[in-house]
Design an enzyme around this catalytic site. Structure first.
Site, PDB file in Angstrom:
ATOM      1  N   TYR A  49       4.765 -26.251   1.404  1.00 37.41           N
ATOM      2  CA  TYR A  49       4.685 -24.842   2.204  1.00 37.41           C
ATOM      3  C   TYR A  49       5.471 -23.659   1.443  1.00 37.41           C
ATOM      4  O   TYR A  49       5.266 -22.580   1.277  1.00 37.41           O
ATOM      5  CB  TYR A  49       4.957 -25.097   3.449  1.00 37.41           C
ATOM      6  CG  TYR A  49       5.155 -23.837   4.365  1.00 37.41           C
ATOM      7  CD1 TYR A  49       3.943 -23.401   5.032  1.00 37.41           C
ATOM      8  CD2 TYR A  49       6.222 -23.190   4.867  1.00 37.41           C
ATOM      9  CE1 TYR A  49       3.898 -22.327   5.869  1.00 37.41           C
ATOM     10  CE2 TYR A  49       6.253 -22.316   5.638  1.00 37.41           C
ATOM     11  CZ  TYR A  49       5.198 -21.498   6.359  1.00 37.41           C
ATOM     12  OH  TYR A  49       5.031 -20.569   6.783  1.00 37.41           O
ATOM     13  N   LYS A  77       4.552 -20.464  -0.129  1.00 33.70           N
ATOM     14  CA  LYS A  77       5.218 -18.955   0.138  1.00 33.70           C
ATOM     15  C   LYS A  77       5.894 -18.447  -0.941  1.00 33.70           C
ATOM     16  O   LYS A  77       5.791 -17.066  -0.835  1.00 33.70           O
ATOM     17  CB  LYS A  77       6.059 -19.400   1.531  1.00 33.70           C
ATOM     18  CG  LYS A  77       5.269 -19.820   2.865  1.00 33.70           C
ATOM     19  CD  LYS A  77       4.265 -18.556   2.876  1.00 33.70           C
ATOM     20  CE  LYS A  77       3.689 -18.859   4.399  1.00 33.70           C
ATOM     21  NZ  LYS A  77       2.549 -17.940   4.588  1.00 33.70           N
TER      22      LYS A  77
END
Length: 303
Positions: free
Chosen positions: A165, A169
């Site tokens: 993640y 990001k």
């Protein structure tokens, strides 16, 4: 100054619930026509149904707004192109894209399956690439566009158990940096939102009082500013619980050590100087790092 979107068309991905839903509702409430996109899967990306998106559309229409539902997976470029064409066929333009769709597959890196790493990258990064690529020529042709990437503190600063993640990001922040440069001449402004919000992804992870303060709606003002006509360009706005900040990727002044045989040892001893934040800058392009380094080298050699 009142922020409104009358005559504007917006696409919001992952808008069937949580933060995306609040984005869609807020844009519609201020006059935008909205494509509510949601695959309808769970937070892990499993399953799919357009019912979540349709429920948001029904809510927008009940309030007097205009919206249509779309169930395309952002990982499918052909489906994304059809979604954008649907917006064009319905309203004739696309002014705003909010890349919000995402999933979680949290585990420590040692225990994480590569398939879970790849899937998170595909949804967050390639999903945003697909959607932005599909609207980019439209925005260029109409000489207007506002694109909002959704980054995260997990990418900007790291978070245990979120290597996939966080990598995704941070990649979106990098994508924003370059697209904001390339889009500027076409009046396409690209920014990134780093939200702290309680959604399906955070259920059970925080105390109830904290969850209440972190309502997704508290993040929405930052998105509205970045989607507006007077939006900034190339800005990472952090938002949560009604507070707002800006994150910068900075460059310290550092030191010039040359390229002698003992440079590695001298560099190891000079790390504290490299960390010195006095005089640090926010480069406006990657070339500014090279310019700083070459400039120090030339100065050191009396050039």
């Amino acid at each position: 100054m009142s922020i409104e979107f009358k005559g504007r068309v917006a696409i919001v991905t992952g808008a069937g619930g949580g933060l995306g839903k609040q984005h869609a509702l807020a844009l519609a409430a201020r006059g935008a026509k909205v494509v509510v996109n949601d695959l309808g899967g769970d937070v892990h990306g499993v399953g799919g149904s357009v019912s979540a998106a349709q429920a948001v559309v029904d809510e927008i229409r009940a309030a007097g707004g205009e919206a249509i539902a779309n169930g395309a997976s952002v990982t499918d470029f052909e489906a994304v192109q059809k979604m954008v064409q649907l917006a064009m066929d319905t309203w004739g333009r696309v002014d705003i894209l909010v890349n919000n769709a995402g999933i979680l597959r949290d585990k420590s890196f040692a225990k994480m399956e590569l398939a879970d790493f790849k899937l998170v990258m595909d949804v967050h990064v390639m999903g945003a690439v697909h959607c932005t690529k599909a609207v980019w020529p439209i925005m260029q042709a109409q000489n207007y566009g506002r694109v909002v990437m959704t980054t995260s503190s997990s990418g900007l600063y790291g978070n245990f158990g979120q290597a996939n993640y966080g990598a995704a990001k941070m990649a979106l922040a990098g994508l924003m940096q370059t697209l904001s440069i390339e889009g500027e001449k076409h009046n396409i402004r690209v920014n990134a939102l780093a939200p702290t919000a309680a959604t399906r992804m955070t259920e059970g992870l925080m105390p109830e009082q904290v969850l209440k303060a972190l309502e997704p709606s508290a993040v929405v003002p930052a998105m509205l500013v970045m989607a507006s006509e007077d939006a900034p360009n190339r800005t990472i706005i952090c938002a949560g619980a009604g507070s707002f900040e800006v994150a910068h990727i900075t460059l310290t002044q550092g030191v010039h050590l040359g390229t002698g045989p003992d440079t590695p040892e001298r560099l190891a001893q000079a790390l504290s100087q490299l960390h010195d934040t006095q005089g640090e800058t926010v480069p406006r392009s990657g070339s500014e790092q090279g310019a700083l380094e070459v400039g120090k080298a030339m100065k050191a050699h009396g050039a």
